[in-house]
Design a protein around this motif. Sequence first.
Motif, mmCIF file in Angstrom:
data_model
loop_
_atom_site.group_PDB
_atom_site.id
_atom_site.type_symbol
_atom_site.label_atom_id
_atom_site.label_comp_id
_atom_site.label_asym_id
_atom_site.label_seq_id
_atom_site.Cartn_x
_atom_site.Cartn_y
_atom_site.Cartn_z
ATOM 1 N N ALA A 63 0.835 -1.209 0.000
ATOM 2 C CA ALA A 63 0.000 0.000 0.000
ATOM 3 C C ALA A 63 0.869 1.257 0.000
ATOM 4 C CB ALA A 63 -0.922 -0.012 1.213
ATOM 5 N N THR A 64 1.976 1.208 0.737
ATOM 6 C CA THR A 64 2.907 2.340 0.783
ATOM 7 C C THR A 64 3.470 2.627 -0.607
ATOM 8 O OG1 THR A 64 3.532 1.940 3.093
ATOM 9 C CG2 THR A 64 5.116 3.122 1.723
ATOM 10 N N LYS A 65 3.884 1.574 -1.300
ATOM 11 C CA LYS A 65 4.446 1.731 -2.642
ATOM 12 C C LYS A 65 3.424 2.334 -3.600
ATOM 13 C CE LYS A 65 6.706 -0.888 -6.351
ATOM 14 N NZ LYS A 65 7.186 -2.234 -6.791
ATOM 15 N N ARG A 66 2.178 1.889 -3.498
ATOM 16 C CA ARG A 66 1.122 2.407 -4.376
ATOM 17 C C ARG A 66 0.863 3.890 -4.090
ATOM 18 N NH1 ARG A 66 -2.328 -1.601 -6.801
ATOM 19 N NH2 ARG A 66 -4.062 -0.116 -6.693
ATOM 20 N N LEU A 67 0.898 4.265 -2.810
ATOM 21 C CA LEU A 67 0.691 5.670 -2.444
ATOM 22 C C LEU A 67 1.807 6.555 -3.001
ATOM 23 C CD1 LEU A 67 -0.560 6.002 1.253
ATOM 24 C CD2 LEU A 67 -1.649 6.887 -0.802
ATOM 25 N N LEU A 68 3.032 6.069 -2.915
ATOM 26 C CA LEU A 68 4.179 6.853 -3.365
ATOM 27 C C LEU A 68 4.173 7.073 -4.880
ATOM 28 C CD1 LEU A 68 6.981 5.295 -1.137
ATOM 29 C CD2 LEU A 68 6.064 7.627 -0.982
ATOM 30 N N GLN A 69 3.401 6.263 -5.602
ATOM 31 C CA GLN A 69 3.307 6.422 -7.056
ATOM 32 C C GLN A 69 2.357 7.553 -7.450
ATOM 33 O OE1 GLN A 69 2.162 2.459 -8.207
ATOM 34 N NE2 GLN A 69 4.259 1.696 -8.257
ATOM 35 N N GLN A 70 1.616 8.089 -6.453
ATOM 36 C CA GLN A 70 0.686 9.183 -6.702
ATOM 37 C C GLN A 70 1.337 10.519 -6.347
ATOM 38 O OE1 GLN A 70 -2.411 8.445 -8.067
ATOM 39 N NE2 GLN A 70 -1.542 6.373 -8.106
ATOM 40 N N ARG A 71 1.150 11.505 -7.204
ATOM 41 C CA ARG A 71 1.714 12.826 -6.946
ATOM 42 C C ARG A 71 0.891 13.548 -5.888
ATOM 43 N NH1 ARG A 71 2.963 16.063 -12.362
ATOM 44 N NH2 ARG A 71 3.883 17.428 -10.785
ATOM 45 N N ALA A 72 1.541 13.981 -4.818
ATOM 46 C CA ALA A 72 0.853 14.683 -3.739
ATOM 47 C C ALA A 72 1.877 15.263 -2.780
ATOM 48 C CB ALA A 72 -0.087 13.737 -2.984
ATOM 49 N N LYS A 73 1.449 16.244 -2.020
ATOM 50 C CA LYS A 73 2.311 16.833 -0.999
ATOM 51 C C LYS A 73 2.254 16.014 0.280
ATOM 52 C CE LYS A 73 3.207 21.124 1.529
ATOM 53 N NZ LYS A 73 2.755 22.525 1.754
ATOM 54 N N ASN A 74 1.057 15.519 0.617
ATOM 55 C CA ASN A 74 0.861 14.750 1.843
ATOM 56 C C ASN A 74 0.193 13.418 1.526
ATOM 57 O OD1 ASN A 74 1.644 16.832 3.969
ATOM 58 N ND2 ASN A 74 0.057 17.952 2.861
ATOM 59 N N ARG A 75 0.576 12.379 2.277
ATOM 60 C CA ARG A 75 0.018 11.041 2.072
ATOM 61 C C ARG A 75 -0.447 10.472 3.404
ATOM 62 N NH1 ARG A 75 4.291 11.680 -1.396
ATOM 63 N NH2 ARG A 75 3.855 11.224 -3.598
ATOM 64 N N VAL A 76 -1.674 9.922 3.396
ATOM 65 C CA VAL A 76 -2.274 9.358 4.612
ATOM 66 C C VAL A 76 -2.742 7.945 4.308
ATOM 67 C CG1 VAL A 76 -4.078 9.601 6.355
ATOM 68 C CG2 VAL A 76 -3.031 11.652 5.371
ATOM 69 N N LEU A 77 -2.469 7.021 5.216
ATOM 70 C CA LEU A 77 -2.898 5.632 5.040
ATOM 71 C C LEU A 77 -3.687 5.184 6.273
ATOM 72 C CD1 LEU A 77 -0.752 2.781 3.546
ATOM 73 C CD2 LEU A 77 -2.290 2.341 5.455
ATOM 74 N N PHE A 78 -4.965 4.856 6.067
ATOM 75 C CA PHE A 78 -5.807 4.318 7.134
ATOM 76 C C PHE A 78 -5.723 2.797 7.080
ATOM 77 C CE2 PHE A 78 -7.676 8.379 5.938
ATOM 78 C CZ PHE A 78 -7.927 8.986 7.160
ATOM 79 N N MET A 79 -5.348 2.166 8.189
ATOM 80 C CA MET A 79 -5.188 0.713 8.212
ATOM 81 C C MET A 79 -6.191 0.106 9.188
ATOM 82 S SD MET A 79 -1.624 -1.366 8.701
ATOM 83 C CE MET A 79 -1.492 -3.117 8.311
ATOM 84 N N ILE A 80 -7.216 -0.564 8.651
ATOM 85 C CA ILE A 80 -8.243 -1.205 9.475
ATOM 86 C C ILE A 80 -7.750 -2.598 9.832
ATOM 87 C CG2 ILE A 80 -10.658 -1.912 9.609
ATOM 88 C CD1 ILE A 80 -11.299 0.211 7.495
ATOM 89 N N THR A 81 -7.385 -2.809 11.086
ATOM 90 C CA THR A 81 -6.680 -4.030 11.479
ATOM 91 C C THR A 81 -6.789 -4.264 12.968
ATOM 92 O OG1 THR A 81 -4.481 -5.051 11.563
ATOM 93 C CG2 THR A 81 -4.559 -2.676 11.709
#
Length: 265
Positions: free
Chosen positions: A175-193
Amino acid sequence: NETRGLLKERSLIVNKIKEELKKKMKVTKKPRFVGAKDEGDLDSRNLWKIPARRGSDVFEQNNPKFINNVVASILIDISGSLNNDNTKEGKEIKFIAGALSEALQNCFVNHEVLGYHAPYSDELAEMKTDASYNRRNHYLETVVFKNFKQKDNAGIDNLELQSSDNSDGESLRIATKRLLQQRAKNRVLFMITDAKPFLTGSNVLKLDKDLYEALQEAKRKKIKVIGIGFNSDKTGIFGKNFLHIKNNSYEELIKDIKNLDFFNI
């Protein structure tokens, strides 16, 4: 669809989540000016026409476009370890995933929704991989319920909890790798676990360590990882970045969102 029905049925909760996320997410307006209009704001590009008596199109219209330089991912453990009375066999997971997705859309945040689990494989088990490799009896599976280009979250309806294991650290890295492929200033990952990685025949302590290391890697890459759990306190691994859902009540989660700094990694 079922998810849409749940969101409509609990619209008050959804609206509260939207309201709190809107306060946190940095939504801005990007002006889009269209010149040569008969009414609107004065258009400096056409002011010369007034003394020259060359027409009355000295106005412009401002049609703002709402933008957000944030990209997000909702990552869901679908292994079945969350399949208990507290989550009513996935109903609550569908709801919180749908509510978060709708709230992010409301904040103009481009995002995706992923599920992860690690099914057991007889073929891999027969290969007798070296014991130093912790996931030698399972393969990873990542399910995309909504990709970054999709405008709706109808795919969440296909979310079904499995009877399988989970390798949280490895899936977090995907999921981290997929997020880094998107252009953005800030990245947030919600992990339901439930933050309890488990693979049959593997060392649980190694899996716990791997999850912790994956969280630290995401942090170094400037990704804010926020844990979401049911009736559990996992602040030990997520620190203050944890949203609680207790007894299927979302008041605790809403209070946690209020206290969370989304952009302080």
